[in-house]
Design an enzyme around this catalytic site. Sequence first.
Site, PDB file in Angstrom:
ATOM      1  CG  ASP A   1      44.657  33.598  18.085  1.00  0.00           C
ATOM      2  OD1 ASP A   1      44.056  34.662  17.803  1.00  0.00           O
ATOM      3  OD2 ASP A   1      45.364  32.970  17.268  1.00  0.00           O
TER       4      ASP A   1
ATOM      5  CG  HIS B   1      40.822  37.825  19.663  1.00  0.00           C
ATOM      6  ND1 HIS B   1      41.725  36.929  19.121  1.00  0.00           N
ATOM      7  CD2 HIS B   1      39.698  37.091  19.906  1.00  0.00           C
ATOM      8  CE1 HIS B   1      41.170  35.736  19.018  1.00  0.00           C
ATOM      9  NE2 HIS B   1      39.942  35.805  19.504  1.00  0.00           N
TER      10      HIS B   1
END
Lengths: 437, 324
Positions: free
Chosen positions: A416, A412
Amino acid sequence: MAVDVIMPQMGESIAEGTIVKWLKGVGESVDRDEPLFEISTDKVDAEIPSPSAGVLLEILVPEGKTVEINTVVGRIGAAGEAKQPADRPAPSAPKPAAAPVKPAPAPTPAPAPAAAPQSPPSFTRSSPVVQKIAAEHGVDVSLVEGTGEGGRVTKKDIMDYIASGSAAAPPVTPAQPAAPARPAVPTAPSPGPAAPKAPAPPKAAVFAAGQEEVREQMSIMRRKIAEHMVMSKHTSPHVYTIFEVDMNEVVKRRDASKREFEAEGVKLTFLPYFIEACIRGIKEYPIINSSVDGDTVIYKKTVNVGIAVALENGLIVPVIKHADQMNLLGLAKTAADLGERARTKRLVPDDVQGGTFTITNVGVFGGTFGLPIINQPQAAIMGIGTIMKRPVVIDDAIAIRPIVYLSLSYDHRIVDGADAARFLTVVKRELEKPAGA
Amino acid sequence: MPVTTYIDAIKEGIWEEMEKDERVFILGEDVGIYGGAFKVTKGMLDKFGPMRVIDTPISESAIVGAAIGAALVGMRPVAEMQFIDFISCAFDQIVNFAAKCRYRWGAGVPIVVRGPSGGGVHGGPFHSQNPEAYFFNVPGLKIVCPSTAYDAKGLIKAAIRDPDPVLYFEHKFLYRRIKEDLPTEDFVVPIGKAAIRRQGEDLSIITYGAMVYKALEAAEALAGMGIDVEVLDLRSILPLDEEAILATAKKTSKVIVLHEATLTGGPGGEVVARIAEKAFEYLDGPIVRIAPPDTPVPYSPPLEEAFLPQTMDIVEKAKKLAAY
């Protein structure tokens, strides 16, 4: 004349190896090149063939012990030959003897005479022209990924390497063949085993009467997996997205092509279709095929797909190099070859290096889906669940369709949720597109 | 546009040289009234008369011996071997006399010995040979093996004009299969100069004679597999165009040497040796030879086909070498 059996060097960065198993006992006869013992190193496990024919006179390093490379681990000679010459120390303390002291059969620093033909010793196979180009450009040939027969570095390989290396300064460049895996990169340890696929059936511990617990030393591979998994979770904040995919069309496509592939000697599984779909996804969303270096993102042009392979006592992730340039047959062949060599311990270090994205099949052992751990320094790993017939709603009617759950674990820091979903949408689209489309 | 066959190109070359230079004459078995077994010399008797177109007894040694004698007194004879296989009968005249004359007595022997060589036409063991290797080891000789009509004409003219003995090995398989438009003006092809027939980057095939076409066919097939092949036609095998050989070897780093003469002791070995010696540092793989096995040329058509290097043989070996 007795011949020393030494711990070979399995790759230039390897300093030590563990004797996993002696395949011959003392006094047993062995042919030249017949498998003599199994070793485990940081990079690969391998069977080591005997350097000569004769009788295994003595075992100097017992199973389970780790010694430096070039350490004499055993001796082979004629039957009845003296077990050891007078000038040798007792076998009870197998000193990792500094190798060069003994009359090594070959002049190179680490000749590894016991190395199997398929395991690269300390030199890299190349050719006169490659040596010449390497000398002119000051390139260490052993850093170049060889695509020739038996992993030979060809003229094209070294020219490509030089071309990519000179352009290596800007962060967004095509993946440099060997650099990311070099030990010099502290944040990127060798891409060893990745996310645990369903573990092989664990050996049941044997408890003696009254014994409450049994302690067992981890194998090198187990230790490496443990380190890598902790490091990966520590490095990357993992997020997971799961998609449901209807495999109806892939099943049809596979049924249509099966025979043709069999004629080529290849068993067509579903895996190549998943790889192909992932490559499409990567082409549209290259962030999936990237990695983090400090505060830069390295996008990689070439897609080298790691495939997690479960072994008896661990797992390994051989890499399909240049998967983006292969057709379905090429993918199927390469995956089958790597899988087979992984299971028979015939991988060479290069086979497990350079991956840019990994696929792990958690469905093989029945998992509906899994949440794998990223194989550092990659950005994502995809898990494939079991393909199962399920009732699904199509055009307001209930149909029975083969359904699979695909899970993407991603870093992350750079990927995304939206990116991951877009990527998986492409993967789903590719897998669900009608046969013949 | 006049289209000239390979065989007519040879004839035109001799014809034009005979028109231009009255010292040039031909001799051989049935070259006159019959016009030659393959009709290379057809019409020459009518045009140039029996003094310059001489039918000889069936004795190759006598044919070459007579040619040498005539050459020593200033003539430019072109001797035909009805099949080049029979040149062995004239071996002593060629290697011990013609080839050594200049070295021993300072007297050049400007003869041309020519004839149909090669297989592929079901001629059997005595009418299909490629004898260039027998003479390849003889200092003082020149050997040419044209593959195109242009070269056939340009090399026969160069051979006739050369001050020393030249063996001209024409390929009978190409006689009427190769057709080209040739320039109308006078031209020669220099002896000892090779020609690139196809440019390529990945691999070189060095060859000559009829095998040039097999190499080009293989190159086409290999192009479809992403392997870019260069084809070098030696044209002359004595002297070898070493410069061209080393240039292509250095360029592609992978070399196949292909010829129709049998493998062991064939001219290919010398090509390989020069590359190994002078371009070693440029090599990216073993130098591969493709040639027929060490047997006589079989008569049986399927056996002959198996004996001669075929396009697919070349493709297979080239694929392996390219992947090496």
